[in-house]
Design an enzyme around this catalytic site. Structure first.
Site, PDB file in Angstrom:
ATOM      1  N   ASN A  10     -43.819 -71.637 -48.540  1.00  0.00           N
ATOM      2  CA  ASN A  10     -43.522 -70.823 -47.267  1.00  0.00           C
ATOM      3  C   ASN A  10     -44.570 -70.256 -46.906  1.00  0.00           C
ATOM      4  O   ASN A  10     -45.151 -69.625 -47.621  1.00  0.00           O
ATOM      5  CB  ASN A  10     -42.206 -70.185 -47.439  1.00  0.00           C
ATOM      6  CG  ASN A  10     -41.048 -71.070 -47.684  1.00  0.00           C
ATOM      7  OD1 ASN A  10     -40.868 -72.145 -46.871  1.00  0.00           O
ATOM      8  ND2 ASN A  10     -39.967 -70.714 -48.654  1.00  0.00           N
ATOM      9  N   ARG A  28     -46.370 -59.462 -52.091  1.00  0.00           N
ATOM     10  CA  ARG A  28     -46.767 -60.805 -52.036  1.00  0.00           C
ATOM     11  C   ARG A  28     -45.720 -61.378 -50.981  1.00  0.00           C
ATOM     12  O   ARG A  28     -44.465 -61.958 -51.342  1.00  0.00           O
ATOM     13  CB  ARG A  28     -46.468 -61.440 -53.550  1.00  0.00           C
ATOM     14  CG  ARG A  28     -47.064 -62.882 -53.519  1.00  0.00           C
ATOM     15  CD  ARG A  28     -46.213 -63.686 -54.376  1.00  0.00           C
ATOM     16  NE  ARG A  28     -44.778 -63.835 -54.278  1.00  0.00           N
ATOM     17  CZ  ARG A  28     -44.345 -64.679 -53.475  1.00  0.00           C
ATOM     18  NH1 ARG A  28     -45.023 -65.675 -52.897  1.00  0.00           N
ATOM     19  NH2 ARG A  28     -43.061 -64.701 -53.463  1.00  0.00           N
ATOM     20  N   LYS A  33     -32.920 -61.755 -46.220  1.00  0.00           N
ATOM     21  CA  LYS A  33     -32.202 -62.137 -47.302  1.00  0.00           C
ATOM     22  C   LYS A  33     -30.850 -61.628 -47.372  1.00  0.00           C
ATOM     23  O   LYS A  33     -29.903 -62.423 -47.683  1.00  0.00           O
ATOM     24  CB  LYS A  33     -32.922 -61.626 -48.786  1.00  0.00           C
ATOM     25  CG  LYS A  33     -34.162 -62.454 -49.267  1.00  0.00           C
ATOM     26  CD  LYS A  33     -33.546 -63.773 -49.570  1.00  0.00           C
ATOM     27  CE  LYS A  33     -34.485 -64.896 -50.221  1.00  0.00           C
ATOM     28  NZ  LYS A  33     -35.496 -64.634 -50.952  1.00  0.00           N
ATOM     29  N   GLU A  73     -37.736 -58.735 -54.970  1.00  0.00           N
ATOM     30  CA  GLU A  73     -37.953 -60.002 -53.830  1.00  0.00           C
ATOM     31  C   GLU A  73     -39.449 -59.763 -53.619  1.00  0.00           C
ATOM     32  O   GLU A  73     -39.862 -58.541 -53.209  1.00  0.00           O
ATOM     33  CB  GLU A  73     -37.399 -59.631 -52.721  1.00  0.00           C
ATOM     34  CG  GLU A  73     -37.497 -60.607 -51.558  1.00  0.00           C
ATOM     35  CD  GLU A  73     -37.115 -61.981 -51.868  1.00  0.00           C
ATOM     36  OE1 GLU A  73     -37.533 -63.056 -51.561  1.00  0.00           O
ATOM     37  OE2 GLU A  73     -36.234 -62.370 -52.720  1.00  0.00           O
ATOM     38  N   ASP A  74     -40.296 -60.754 -53.612  1.00  0.00           N
ATOM     39  CA  ASP A  74     -41.582 -60.807 -53.235  1.00  0.00           C
ATOM     40  C   ASP A  74     -42.631 -59.695 -53.602  1.00  0.00           C
ATOM     41  O   ASP A  74     -43.377 -59.231 -53.177  1.00  0.00           O
ATOM     42  CB  ASP A  74     -41.821 -60.808 -51.732  1.00  0.00           C
ATOM     43  CG  ASP A  74     -41.434 -62.133 -50.970  1.00  0.00           C
ATOM     44  OD1 ASP A  74     -41.140 -63.041 -51.893  1.00  0.00           O
ATOM     45  OD2 ASP A  74     -41.364 -62.234 -50.083  1.00  0.00           O
ATOM     46  N   TYR A  85     -34.680 -66.225 -41.036  1.00  0.00           N
ATOM     47  CA  TYR A  85     -35.367 -66.170 -42.189  1.00  0.00           C
ATOM     48  C   TYR A  85     -36.767 -67.075 -42.330  1.00  0.00           C
ATOM     49  O   TYR A  85     -37.447 -67.209 -41.180  1.00  0.00           O
ATOM     50  CB  TYR A  85     -34.458 -66.610 -43.416  1.00  0.00           C
ATOM     51  CG  TYR A  85     -35.088 -66.045 -44.629  1.00  0.00           C
ATOM     52  CD1 TYR A  85     -35.250 -64.559 -45.164  1.00  0.00           C
ATOM     53  CD2 TYR A  85     -35.677 -66.695 -45.841  1.00  0.00           C
ATOM     54  CE1 TYR A  85     -36.031 -63.894 -45.951  1.00  0.00           C
ATOM     55  CE2 TYR A  85     -36.113 -66.483 -47.015  1.00  0.00           C
ATOM     56  CZ  TYR A  85     -36.145 -64.899 -47.198  1.00  0.00           C
ATOM     57  OH  TYR A  85     -36.996 -64.390 -48.287  1.00  0.00           O
TER      58      TYR A  85
END
Length: 562
Positions: A415, A154, A172, A243-244, A101
């Site tokens: 990150n 993103r 994840k 997610e994102d 990750y």
């Protein structure tokens, strides 16, 4: 658990069995199994234990020099033998989490099409919007209980990566299993391919996604809605983790679906939960309350605002008013401090603006208030970075904060590592070792004037696996704000610093199973209390969590006829 002594009846044999990652044992198939499943001659003579396989795999892993090569190697094991993969990762969790990750997964997403070897999960493209039910039926795993889905717009701090974003759901879900004990047979990574606006991806002849500008507006919303409805038809009890997604979609999607289905957004809610848990631990270690703090954020996107709202909720639970709590939170973005009357703010940002009465006596140069101005005037005790812009926690900013706060709490959470607002080494040096630092990506301990300072990784992996485990253990129908708050409080009780007054802010990753089970219990207990799960006793709940917790061990196989 999968340490069941009963045999597992398998309909596959020969090369088909070896090609099934969830079932393949490789050289660990027994002599009896090799005979029953037509594997004789397909494997070397020696039958090995899983530990012997792990030792060989680890030697091979260590032979690779670059983190990207290590990532590719681990993904290859995952796509060959999932039980071996998770035993290897669990045995070396601190070493390998940064590889599977953040931060390595960021580069893997950028290079997804170039390093692609084998499909995993589902790629649901906009041109197939009328066939989503069919695509879901093609999933390799049939009893899906946890889905992580992205549209790739993103990805970490790297922006639009198109289908390259698939690396995030894969990573994840690897952590859901490695840290939270959720069987890989219950997981499914999905990317919604609605095109990409990244000119590098569109111009790359190797890019494997739909070569089209991103679908937006009503067409995008309708596509996501059809996806959600299709998942509900196929797996009505599945937990969906968003997610994102880009800021313009992340919060609206969460608001649209959180009361309709069992879902949460890890960037908004998971990041908020782990941050609040870390702050609660820091406050407990210092003998203060979160409601006593003044908090500045650099980054007022959906993640930053989500953390801020969670902090405010915790402050209110400690006894102060919502208005008072909001007056102690300062949101700074590229235009400076968010203040009432500022144009073009999104709805979730409007709730976090500072009132003029709170800033009318502040000193500043020019229009608005910069981060440095906020440091000087608000005198914050906590500084949190979620900007994705490296280096913005400058020496001047940190030293200004330290002037007014003997033990500043500084969390540069962006990150991957290349996007961090300041390095722990600099923050420790600029504050002469008096700052308490946690980061979003992993950093080695900082040595300053002969003393070693452990740097906690304020990583969502401390939170979301436990949330998932708790939801699955009681088949919760929703993920509520109160359940997330309980996850934060449970995490805070695991802090060595809060417990002993020394050591790291967060527990070592080697204890992540215990942390996940503790969080799962707290989350499930709150779900029962709120009526989104059936009521069971505490003893039965602990048993349910233990039963749901998968371990990477090989079961005996027996052959069954087709």
């Amino acid at each position: 658990m999968n340490n069941d002594k009963r045999p597992l009846y398998i309909p596959y044999a020969g090369p088909a069995l070896l090609a099934t990652p969830l079932l393949n044992k490789g050289s660990a198939f027994s002599g009896e199994e090799r005979s029953s499943f037509n594997l004789e001659g397909l494997l070397p003579e020696t039958t090995e234990t899983i530990q012997e396989q792990v030792e060989r795999a680890y030697q091979q892993y260590k032979s690779f020099e670059s983190d990207m090569d290590k990532h590719i190697y681990l993904r290859n094991i995952q796509d060959t033998n999932e039980t071996l993969y998770y035993r290897l990762v669990q045995n070396h969790i601190s070493e390998m989490m940064p590889i599977i990750y953040t931060p390595t997964v960021g580069a893997a997403c950028e290079n997804f099409s170039n390093i692609y070897r084998r499909g995993r999960g589902l790629f649901i493209s906009y041109p197939n919007r009328d066939r989503i039910d069919d695509l879901l039926n093609n999933a390799a795993n049939h009893n899906v209980k946890v889905i992580v889905v992205t549209d790739g717009e993103r990805i970490l701090g790297l922006g639009d990566q198109g289908i390259g974003g698939m690396g995030i759901p894969i990573g994840k879900l690897s952590l859901y299993t490695a840290c939270g004990g959720i069987s890989p047979a219950y997981t499914l990574p999905i990317v919604l391919d609605v095109g990409t606006n990244n000119p590098q991806r569109l111009a790359d002849p190797m890019y494997m996604g739909w070569r089209h500008p991103r679908i937006t507006g009503p067409d995008y919303d309708a596509f996501v809605e059809e996806f959600i409805q299709a998942v509900q038809r196929r797996w009505p009890d599945a937990l969906i983790q968003f997610e994102d997604f880009a800021q313009k979609n992340a919060m609206p999607l969460l608001e649209r679906y959180k009361d309709r289905i069992c879902c949460f957004n890890d960037d908004i809610q998971g990041t908020a939960a782990v941050t609040v848990g870390s702050l609660l631990a820091a406050c407990k270690a210092a003998g203060t309350k979160l409601s006593d703090q003044r908090i500045t954020f650099l980054g007022a996107g959906s993640a930053g605002c989500g953390i801020a709202e969670a902090i405010i909720a915790q402050m209110v639970s400690e006894g102060i008013s919502d208005e008072k709590a909001r007056s102690q939170v300062y949101m700074v973005d590229r235009w400076g401090l968010l203040q009432e009357g500022m144009p073009n703010l999104l709805d979730f940002q409007q709730r976090l603006v500072q009132k003029f009465d709170n800033t009318k006596k502040w000193e500043n140069e020019g229009n608005g208030f910069s981060l440095l101005d906020v440091m000087h005037n608000a005198k914050p005790t906590i500084l949190i970075g979620v900007s994705g812009a490296p280096g913005l926690f400058s020496e001047e900013v940190i030293k200004e904060m330290h002037k007014h706060c003997k033990r500043p709490i500084v969390f540069p959470l962006s990150n991957p590592t290349s996007r961090v607002e300041a390095t722990p080494n600099d923050i420790i040096r600029w504050t002469n070792g008096e700052a308490l630092v946690a980061t979003g990506s992993p950093f080695e301990p900082v040595v300053h004037e002969g003393r070693s300072y452990p740097i906690a990784q304020c990583n969502n992996s401390y939170i979301f696996p436990g949330i998932g485990l708790g939801v699955l253990a009681v088949n919760a129908k929703r993920v509520t704000d109160e359940m997330l708050m309980e996850s934060s409080r449970a995490l805070a009780t695991c802090s060595p610093l809060a417990i002993n007054g020394n050591g790291a802010l967060l527990p070592p990753l080697e204890e992540i199973h215990l942390v996940s089970k503790k969080i799962a219990f707290a989350v499930a207990k709150k779900a029962i209390e709120q009526g989104v799960a059936l009521e069971i006793t505490d003893e039965a709940l602990n048993d349910a969590i233990d039963q749901a917790f998968w371990q990477p061990v090989y079961r005996r196989y027996k052959r069954t006829a087709f």
